[in-house]
Structures are given as C-alpha cells and as structure tokens.
Design an enzyme around this catalytic site. Structure first.
Site, PDB file in Angstrom:
ATOM      1  N   HIS A   1     -11.109  -5.219  -0.355  1.00  0.00           N
ATOM      2  CA  HIS A   1     -11.763  -5.183  -1.663  1.00  0.00           C
ATOM      3  C   HIS A   1     -10.777  -5.269  -2.826  1.00  0.00           C
ATOM      4  CE1 HIS A   1     -10.242  -1.266  -0.887  1.00  0.00           C
ATOM      5  NE2 HIS A   1     -10.464  -0.923  -2.124  1.00  0.00           N
ATOM      6  N   ASP A   2      -9.466  -5.231  -2.489  1.00  0.00           N
ATOM      7  CA  ASP A   2      -8.441  -5.305  -3.546  1.00  0.00           C
ATOM      8  C   ASP A   2      -7.769  -6.674  -3.604  1.00  0.00           C
ATOM      9  OD1 ASP A   2      -7.191  -1.977  -2.820  1.00  0.00           O
ATOM     10  OD2 ASP A   2      -8.689  -2.648  -4.281  1.00  0.00           O
TER      11      ASP A   2
ATOM     12  N   GLU B   1      -3.473   3.836   3.697  1.00  0.00           N
ATOM     13  CA  GLU B   1      -3.238   2.682   2.832  1.00  0.00           C
ATOM     14  C   GLU B   1      -1.913   2.947   2.148  1.00  0.00           C
ATOM     15  OE1 GLU B   1      -4.405   2.361  -0.953  1.00  0.00           O
ATOM     16  OE2 GLU B   1      -4.631   0.195  -1.024  1.00  0.00           O
TER      17      GLU B   1
ATOM     18  N   ASN C   1     -33.115  -0.803  -3.140  1.00  0.00           N
ATOM     19  CA  ASN C   1     -34.128  -0.320  -4.095  1.00  0.00           C
ATOM     20  C   ASN C   1     -34.190  -1.153  -5.374  1.00  0.00           C
ATOM     21  OD1 ASN C   1     -31.768   0.375  -5.311  1.00  0.00           O
ATOM     22  ND2 ASN C   1     -32.329   2.512  -5.725  1.00  0.00           N
TER      23      ASN C   1
ATOM     24  N   ASP D   1      -6.552   6.578   0.976  1.00  0.00           N
ATOM     25  CA  ASP D   1      -6.200   5.797  -0.210  1.00  0.00           C
ATOM     26  C   ASP D   1      -4.811   6.171  -0.738  1.00  0.00           C
ATOM     27  OD1 ASP D   1      -7.318   3.978  -2.251  1.00  0.00           O
ATOM     28  OD2 ASP D   1      -6.932   5.664  -3.572  1.00  0.00           O
TER      29      ASP D   1
ATOM     30  N   ASP E   1     -13.648   6.833   3.313  1.00  0.00           N
ATOM     31  CA  ASP E   1     -12.464   6.618   2.498  1.00  0.00           C
ATOM     32  C   ASP E   1     -12.036   7.962   1.902  1.00  0.00           C
ATOM     33  OD1 ASP E   1     -11.802   3.519   0.925  1.00  0.00           O
ATOM     34  OD2 ASP E   1     -10.532   5.310   0.805  1.00  0.00           O
TER      35      ASP E   1
HETATM   36  O1  TEU Z   1      -5.455   0.652  -3.892  1.00  0.00           O
HETATM   37  C1  TEU Z   1      -4.096   1.073  -4.018  1.00  0.00           C
HETATM   38  C2  TEU Z   1      -3.261  -0.094  -4.331  1.00  0.00           C
HETATM   39  O2  TEU Z   1      -2.227  -0.318  -3.758  1.00  0.00           O
HETATM   40  C3  TEU Z   1      -3.704  -0.913  -5.465  1.00  0.00           C
HETATM   41  O3  TEU Z   1      -2.550  -1.041  -6.279  1.00  0.00           O
HETATM   42  C4  TEU Z   1      -4.141  -2.257  -4.980  1.00  0.00           C
HETATM   43  O4  TEU Z   1      -3.347  -2.693  -3.883  1.00  0.00           O
HETATM   44  C5  TEU Z   1      -3.949  -3.188  -6.152  1.00  0.00           C
HETATM   45  O5  TEU Z   1      -5.010  -2.872  -7.020  1.00  0.00           O
HETATM   46  C6  TEU Z   1      -3.942  -4.644  -5.767  1.00  0.00           C
HETATM   47  O6  TEU Z   1      -3.406  -5.306  -6.890  1.00  0.00           O
HETATM   48  C7  TEU Z   1      -6.317   1.748  -3.628  1.00  0.00           C
HETATM   49  C8  TEU Z   1      -7.734   1.214  -3.545  1.00  0.00           C
HETATM   50  O7  TEU Z   1      -7.835   0.308  -2.438  1.00  0.00           O
HETATM   51  C9  TEU Z   1      -8.046   0.528  -4.843  1.00  0.00           C
HETATM   52  O8  TEU Z   1      -9.336  -0.087  -4.794  1.00  0.00           O
HETATM   53  C10 TEU Z   1      -8.019   1.570  -5.945  1.00  0.00           C
HETATM   54  O9  TEU Z   1      -8.202   0.919  -7.192  1.00  0.00           O
HETATM   55  C11 TEU Z   1      -6.676   2.317  -5.955  1.00  0.00           C
HETATM   56  O10 TEU Z   1      -6.226   2.707  -4.663  1.00  0.00           O
HETATM   57  C12 TEU Z   1      -6.811   3.609  -6.755  1.00  0.00           C
HETATM   58  O11 TEU Z   1      -7.630   4.499  -6.037  1.00  0.00           O
HETATM   59 CA    CA Z   2     -29.542  -0.008  -4.992  1.00  0.00          CA
END
Ligand code: TEU
Ligand code: CA
Length: 579
Positions: A346-347, A273, A39, A216, A114
């Site tokens: 994503h981390d 995780e 959008n 998570d 998630d």
């Molecule tokens: O990540 C948990 C975690 O272990 C984080 O410490 C992550 O590995 C670290 O940021 C890497 O340096 C989960 C999610 O994947 C993360 O995106 C969230 O920020 C976090 O939990 C809190 O919900």
């Molecule tokens: Ca959008």
C-alpha cells in the site's frame, strides 16, 4: 500443507530445515479502505471483506494481513491510531471483527493484524494527556524536547513526510518528535510503561485468536542517545537522520522483551516492516534463534529506482541490479533467517507498472513477475489486485490524491518550494502511494463493483477490462495462473525449502535461477522485458531434460531442446523440474 514431506528434511549440504506454517504460507494483503464497501458509504469495510472470503479461498492464499482497522482520524489512513481497542467506525464494529475472524478461521485461513506502535494519533488519550502539561504522568510516554537556543527544532531530522520531524506545542513550549506526519507523535519506548501498554494491547488481540502481527516501522522504535543532529549539506535545514533512529542496538532489547512477554506464548507469525535494513540487520531481527521476529520486509529492491534514497527522484534501473539485491537476500539468509517476498504494497506503486509492462504485455508480465517472486525462497505477499493485474492510476490533478505523504510533498515542493507543479505531479503519478490504494476492481459495473456510493478515492478507469469477474471467467487469466503457482508451493516442498542459486548473473534481460532440495532441482527462467533473447543453460548445470511445471505461454516441448536451450518470447517465463 503437504504431509508427504518428511518432518525435518535434511539436505546434504545444509543444516536440518525447521518447518513452520508461516514458512509454507502465502499472505494476501488487504487494504480495507479500498477492498470492498458493503454499506454504500464509499469506504471499504469489514463486512465487505467477509463477503469476499470465498474469493480469497479460491485464490489459495493462507493468511490475510489487514492494514490497520483500529479507531483513527485517518490523517495517515489508519496509521494514526486513536484507540487500539476499538474498530474504526468507517470499517464497522467489534462484532463485525469477531465475525470476520470466525469466518476466516472457518475457511482454514489465518488473520494477521497491523501493529502500529512506533507512534499513535495525536488524538490518542495518551497524547492528549501528555501534551496537557510538562508534569503530566503521560509526559514521557512521548518524546518532548526544548527547541535550540536559536529557536530551531531540537534537531535537524527530516520527517518521512517532508519538513521537520518536530512539531512545536504552544501550551507547554516544547517540541514533540514525529517521524511521520505531525499528527503521528512518536512513542517513547525507553519508558517501560509504554512497552507494557503495547504488550497488554497485543495480548488483547492475540487472546481474541488473531494469528500474528505485521509490525509498522518496528526498527524505528529505539532512538540514539541525545537525538543528535544528522549530517546536512550546506544550506539544508533538515537532513535524513535514519542512522540515529533505525536499527539502533536497543531495538533488539525491546523486541526480545516483546518476544519473552508476548510473542512466544502464541503460535503466531510476525513480520517486521524495517525500512533501511541490511541482510546483517535482518539476521539480528529474524535469525532463527534470535527470539525476536519471524521475518522482515527489506526495502533495498524498493529503492532501486530512487536517487540517493529519494523516491521522488526516480532513476532507471537494471535487471542485474535487481537480481543482485534479491540474490544477496536469498543467499545470506538461507538456513539462518526467513525471507519475505513482495513486489508491492500500500506504500508502493503497482508492481506491474513499475517492474512489468502495463500495456500490451500486461498479462504475460504480471504472470512472469509472480513466477519470479513466488518461486524464490521465502514467504510471498500478494497485495490486493496484484492477482488480477491491476495497474498504477495516474490522476491529472493533485486534488484527486488522498495520501498525506503526497499532499505534504506538494506543499513542501510546490506551494512553499516553488517547484514546477507539472514535474512534481509527474513523479507523484509514478511513485505516489495512492497508485496502490485505488479501489479493488470486482467487475465492470459502476465503480468496479467496489461501492454503490461515491468512492473515497477515484476508481482506476481501466476497471472495465481489468476486474475479478473477467479474471474468474477467463481460464488464462492472471488470477488462475496465481492459483496454479500457489498450488505448486503446496505440492512441492522444494518451492518452500529449496536452496536458491542464480544463473547468468550478467544477463540484462533474463533472470534464471535454480532451487535445490536433496536431489531435486527446479529451473526458473524469466524474460524480464519485451525482447526475444535465447536462454542457454550454463554447462555446469547438468541435466538430461526436464518436466515443464508452469509457463505463461503455450510451450511445444517437441519443438525445442528445453530446458537446455530455448528462445524466450516477450516476458515469457517457464518453470522446469530438471532430470
Ligand atoms: O511505512 C513506513 C515507511 O517506511 C514509509 O516511509 C513508507 O515506506 C514510505 O511512505 C514509502 O515512501 C509504514 C506504513 O506502511 C505506512 O503506510 C505509514 O504511512 C507509515 O509506516 C507510518 O505509520
Ligand atoms: Ca463502507
């Protein structure tokens, strides 16, 4: 899934293998905020995902895992949930979600959500109530404590996002625990009302027809009795307290209860995780008969280039270290629990920039990394963009970054800590999570076709060369290589259920291993770097030859005595079925 495979394959030296759809699946991780904006507001959304389902079906993935899409103020990009029963406004509506789920299922794919249950947003109604007064019924839904007599926090635990893991709340004169940002207060899982509320919410989503959860930091939900101080070095005000909130014995009680009251009633997959787990912990979380989870994400290979667990102090790593870690997980879980397989998410930084070559050998090394990972035993996870060889995206200014973890680090080390901004920016460019969070690169039009608006985070300028449109058009692209890789998994049970065995453990350039299932043996050989080492099959691996199943270079079978001996080109990999 192949049906030719007998229902329960028995191998001469191992217990009968128990088949499951999530063992045979490949998972694709979508970071909705950066996947596709339908959008024009610069933020990815559910309708954007719907518009790309045929692309994902063509890739050949079976399961889509969405990072959190629930209502959130986005302090931590959706990992701070304000309402578990509402879709985040930026991502769309519940009707959009229902259509997405229908369209995913219509294509024979599955959808995993998630589950963020270690903490909520500080704007969640439960926390608003909890912080309103000491005798509010929701007070012990979170973890409140008095400060120490000397005015310090209740203990010295370090937050994952820099500074203290406690925040002081003026109104009631107490501190609340937040292992992550101060806007992510930890839930108190000792409270049965909290557990029931989470289980009820899980049923809501499962009854809608989702196919599982990625959970998570699920190994942090139980904290040690008394919340004791962590051992600190002299002068260190805050110290890592993971031994008091990760993998505590009680976490298994909570997960068994979750399994009994929720999970076992659905045909779903679950992946925990679990930063900081060992293989021994993993056998407790994901053991075939443990009635907890199906698998966990381990992090030992993610800490390989960190110093004393501190990712912001990078160090060089050796292939022998990486091979040893992944081999230990392959061997110690085999026949007892199930591995997850991933290089990035994503981390983490982009795998190609961290473990491969994002320069002249970008294509070869991306294919090599994919082969080494996907030919191992376990369920592989592809992070969005990995299939087209997306790379890290170093920004020149801290202002271009969006991640709370990065901004807290900057505040802690530069603004308050007086450290050299250039040095701190350098490690952020190397290891920052935003490397993985730049928009998916769909084509070479402005903003890589991700949005017609202004993207919430800058697009990697290499989108002109690296994008889906180019990948689809090029038969030798990384994308089409992934398709062949995923087809091998579907056609040959050995890829899913075969026993892994490492070869040449001491070799610092070559990663070679076999997979064995009944009397079938496959050989995987990968040159992890830019040299040209010669691979020699160890004498104890007897073979009269082999059939080449996959390679990232053209291979002239007539020219070399494959698979017993051949010279490898930079980042070359080959998969053989041995005779
Ligand atoms: O990540 C948990 C975690 O272990 C984080 O410490 C992550 O590995 C670290 O940021 C890497 O340096 C989960 C999610 O994947 C993360 O995106 C969230 O920020 C976090 O939990 C809190 O919900
Ligand atoms: Ca959008």
């Amino acid at each position: 899934m192949s049906t030719a495979f007998t229902e329960t394959a028995t191998t001469t030296h191992k217990p009968p293998i128990r088949r499951a759809w999530w063992k045979e699946a490949v998972v694709y991780q979508i970071y909705p905020r950066s996947f596709m904006d339908a959008n024009g507001d610069g933020i990815g959304d559910l309708r954007g995902i719907i518009s790309k389902l045929d692309y994902l079906k063509l890739l050949g993935v079976d399961v889509l895992w969405l990072n959190p899409i629930y209502d959130s103020p986005n302090d931590d990009m959706g990992y701070d949930i304000r309402n578990y029963y509402k879709i985040m406004d930026e991502f769309g509506t519940m009707d959009d979600f229902d259509e997405l789920l229908r369209e995913v299922h219509a294509r024979g794919m599955k959808l995993v959500m998630d589950l963020v249950a270690n903490h909520t947003s500080d704007e969640h109604a439960w926390f608003v109530e909890s912080r309103s007064s000491r005798d509010n019924p929701y007070r012990d839904w979170y973890i409140w404590r008095d400060g120490k007599p000397d005015g310090r926090e209740p203990n010295n635990w370090l937050s994952y996002f820099s500074g203290s893991a406690w925040a002081y709340d003026e109104r009631t004169g107490q501190y609340y625990l937040h292992l992550f940002s101060r806007r992510q207060p930890d839930l108190n899982w000792e409270n049965p009302k909290v557990r029931e509320a989470i289980f009820e919410m899980m049923r809501f989503w499962l009854d809608k027809g989702i196919d599982g959860f990625r959970m998570d930091v699920i190994n942090a939900i139980a904290k040690a009795e008394g919340l004791p101080d962590a051992p600190a070095k002299p002068g260190q005000r805050y110290a890592w307290g993971g031994q008091y909130f990760l993998n505590q014995p009680k976490v298994h009680e909570y997960l068994r209860e979750m399994h009994d009251k929720v999970l076992r009633h659905y045909d779903i997959m679950t992946v925990g995780e679990t930063g900081g787990v060992t293989t021994r912990d993993a056998l407790l979380f994901a053991g075939e008969d443990r009635q907890e989870l199906n698998m966990v994400f381990q992090f030992e290979h993610m800490d390989i280039d960190a110093t004393d667990g501190d990712k912001w102090r990078p160090r060089p790593w050796k292939l022998t270290e990486l091979k040893a870690i992944m081999t230990r997980w392959q061997n110690e879980l085999y026949g007892k629990a199930w591995n997850s397989l991933y290089w990035t998410n994503h981390d983490q930084p982009r795998a190609l920039s961290r473990f491969g070559n994002d320069g002249p050998y970008r294509v070869e090394s991306a294919k090599m990394l994919a082969t080494v990972l996907h030919m191992m035993q376990g369920t592989p996870y592809i992070f969005q963009g990995e299939e087209i060889g997306m790379t890290n995206c170093p920004f020149d200014s801290i202002d271009d970054y969006r991640d709370v973890e990065i901004h807290n680090l900057w505040r802690d080390r530069v603004l308050q800590g007086g450290q050299d901004p250039a040095e701190v920016l350098r490690v952020i460019q190397l290891k920052g999570r935003d490397n993985a969070r730049t928009p998916m690169q769909w084509d070479d039009s402005p903003n890589a076709g991700f949005t017609t608006g202004t993207p919430w985070i800058k697009v990697n300028p290499n989108y002109r060369e690296i994008n889906v449109k180019q990948a689809l058009a090029d038969p030798n692209s990384i994308f089409h290589y992934y398709r062949r890789l995923l087809e091998l998994r579907k056609q040959h049970p050995i890829v899913v259920y075969g026993k892994y065995h490492l070869l040449l453990p001491e070799h610092e350039e070559i990663w070679a291993y076999t997979r064995t299932l009944e009397d079938e043996r496959w050989l995987v050989v990968a040159n992890f770097f830019g040299g040209t080492p010669v691979f020699e099959l160890p004498p104890d691996v007897v073979c009269s030859g082999g059939e080449l199943m996959l390679a990232n270079y053209a291979v002239d079978e007539a020219l070399d005595e494959a698979p017993r001996r051949f010279q490898l080109r930079p980042y070359e990999c080959r998969v053989y079925r041995l005779r």
